[in-house]
Design an enzyme around this catalytic site. Structure first.
Site, PDB file in Angstrom:
ATOM      1  CG  LEU A   1      39.948  67.360  33.096  1.00  0.00           C
ATOM      2  CD1 LEU A   1      40.554  67.709  34.445  1.00  0.00           C
ATOM      3  CD2 LEU A   1      40.187  68.490  32.096  1.00  0.00           C
ATOM      4  CG  HIS A   2      41.383  59.548  31.176  1.00  0.00           C
ATOM      5  ND1 HIS A   2      42.718  59.259  31.233  1.00  0.00           N
ATOM      6  CD2 HIS A   2      40.780  58.423  30.718  1.00  0.00           C
ATOM      7  CE1 HIS A   2      42.925  58.014  30.828  1.00  0.00           C
ATOM      8  NE2 HIS A   2      41.759  57.483  30.504  1.00  0.00           N
TER       9      HIS A   2
END
Ligand code: HEM
Ligand code: SF4
Lengths: 210, 306
Positions: free
Chosen positions: A168-169
């Protein structure tokens, strides 16, 4: 893209530090996944074979742990959770649909980034302790087998969760244009800051005016 | 051990597709009749001799067990237990400890290195040492605490059930050497029948609870014991009552792995779909970007009020 007028967001040391964490994480994820699932065992070739993968992984882990700890100390103040963060989470669909205008005002980091920060910190502690307990041939022999079994389970689970957080990062960094520049050059454009971190932008511009 | 081409492989560690398995093999087993053991350790010596294992000279700690525990040089070990199974009775129980060659081997299930642990079609579980990476997962997987890592070469070792001898039609070295006939080797069926006779004999001598140790929790084993006190295997130096692969190991090596890989793949895919649906999140350049006048800032401030 960049501009003399850009705002400095990260110092050289901070970026170097971030990339140490990033590179060690990738190495750990690849060497760990190689042992985690048979279909990924070929990844051991990148590390010089199975024995080398097994040997290197925990040492790289120690480097990552220490780096994350220093990173934690560097940034913890910006990642304290406040009331707006809790509200921000509820507006997550708006964030995902690029309706920034509806979001509660964001400071240096938004709630999503803070979640990534704290899950990384907690994840590293879990991975360190479980990793030490299962580490052959140094530590594992002194622990009871039941504890080693539990540690392997904890290690695998926290590793997978951490990998999901990091996916996600990375996606957020790709999706939100102009973010990567913060980690490559250390600067962000004013429009980026205004759009994504208005409170921080106000702080910075007030500093500048003084 | 090395891979034995003359033995077909039923199961292979960290491998999802079937192994070569056209030859038919009957299941074999070793039967250890504890009641006949005199603790001479001839089997322990035969094992060292056949497998060329020479551990360092140990220390006498006042008990017969020598060395104190299994290790990479000691694949079988006589365990001596002085017990009082009933009031006013005393027995010296001697159990030949070592790999039980489970039908459902926890070591094989846990091992991450493809082919480092194999189970031959005849039931023998064997470590293929050159493929071992030294992670020790097999130790965590084993319900009997058998495999041991060598510090010298970082590989795990344990009894091979003399797979190299069995492959050419010989019986294991320990079986050949046992002077009392306590250890026998043959098809699992034959060994079970043999056990029935031995148990009947023990029953007639007053051991009402004599029985066969072939624990179903691990699918049965290819090393079985005849025990005088089969109701209390723990008397025999802590032989587990109902061994099975730990649920933690089963969970970790079972449902967790496909789910975890699936979750990672799904998340990456979801991110990609989000990208092609919504496109990159670009902060538009203002025309007056370089200026820092107050008007712009005020405009700015009002813009993020809903
Ligand atoms: C904090 C320091 C860390 C230590 C001391 C450590 C230690 C270990 C050890 C000892 C093993 C067993 C294999 C081997 O001996 O190499 C292992 C496996 C593994 N590690 Fe780590 N590790 C650490 C960090 C990480 C991180 C950050 C990740 C995730 C990116 C990770 C993911 C994995 C995975 C997926 C496995 C395989 C687990 C399995 O087989 O189910 N580790 N680790
Ligand atoms: S130590 Fe060797 S045999 Fe044991 S699980 Fe690891 S790779 Fe497999």
């Amino acid at each position: 893209m960049s501009n003399k007028d850009d705002i400095r967001r990260y110092k050289d040391g901070e970026r170097l530090h971030h990339w140490i964490v990033a590179v060690t994480f990738i190495l750990l994820a690849m060497s760990g996944l190689a042992l985690f699932h048979p279909s990924l065992y070929w990844l051991t070739n990148l590390f010089g074979g199975g024995q080398w993968t097994r040997i290197l992984h925990p040492f790289i882990g120690l480097v990552m742990f220490v780096s994350v700890m220093v990173l934690m100390v560097r940034f913890w103040r910006h990642n304290l959770v406040n009331r707006d963060d809790l509200r921000w989470i509820r507006y997550l669909p708006d964030a995902l649909h690029k309706r920034e205008g509806r979001l509660p005002p964001v400071g240096r980091y938004n709630a999503g980034q803070k979640i990534i920060y704290w899950s990384t910190v907690i994840g590293m502690f879990l991975l360190l302790f479980s990793g030490l307990i299962m580490w052959q041939p140094y530590f594992a022999p002194v622990f009871p087998i039941g504890l080693v079994r539990f540690a392997i389970l904890v290690h695998a689970f926290s590793a997978i969760l951490l990998m999901m957080v990091i996916i996600l990062h990375i996606y957020a960094a790709i999706w939100v244009k102009g973010s990567l520049q913060a980690m490559v050059k250390g600067t962000v454009s004013r429009t980026w800051a205004k759009k994504h971190h208005p409170l921080w932008y106000r702080e910075v511009t007030q500093e500048e005016r003084k | 051990m090395a891979s034995m081409q003359s033995l077909d492989i039923k199961n292979r560690s960290a491998t999802s597709l079937p192994s070569p398995s056209v030859r038919s093999h009957t299941e074999l087993a070793k039967l250890i009749d504890v009641s006949k053991c005199i603790g001479c350790k001839a089997c322990q010596v035969a094992c060292m001799e056949w497998n060329d294992l020479r551990g360092p000279v140990g220390e006498n700690t006042g008990v017969y067990d020598n060395p104190q525990d299994l290790n990479e040089h000691t694949w079988t070990l006589m365990r001596f237990s002085e017990v009082e199974p009933d009031d006013f009775s005393f027995e010296w129980l001697i159990r030949k400890d070592g790999c039980m060659h489970c039908d459902d081997p926890g070591c094989l299930k846990a091992c991450p290195a493809p082919g480092a642990i194999v189970q031959y079609a005849n039931g023998i579980v064997d470590f293929i040492s050159e493929k071992c990476i030294g992670c020790g997962y097999c130790i965590a997987g084993c319900p009997f605490d058998i495999p041991r890592l060598s510090r010298a070469d970082n590989r795990a070792y344990k009894c091979t059930l003399c797979s190299d001898r069995v492959a050419v039609g010989l019986e294991p070295a320990c079986v050949t050497t046992c002077p009392t006939g306590c250890i026998t080797f043959g098809t699992k069926e034959d060994m079970k029948q043999q056990a029935v006779l031995r148990i009947a004999d023990l029953n007639s001598r007053g051991y009402d609870n004599a029985g066969l140790y072939d624990p179903p929790g691990v699918g049965g084993t290819h090393v079985m014991y005849v025990l005088q006190h089969a109701d209390r295997p723990g008397l025999y130096h802590g032989l587990p009552e109902d061994p099975r692969i730990s649920p933690m190991v089963g969970f970790w090596q079972g449902i967790t792995k496909p789910l975890a890989i699936g979750a990672l793949a799904l998340l990456a895919m979801a991110s990609f779909l989000h990208f092609i649906k919504h496109g990159p999140n670009v902060a538009e350049e203002d025309d007056d970007a370089p200026s820092r006048d107050k008007t712009r800032d005020r405009k700015e401030e009002s813009s993020h009020v809903e």
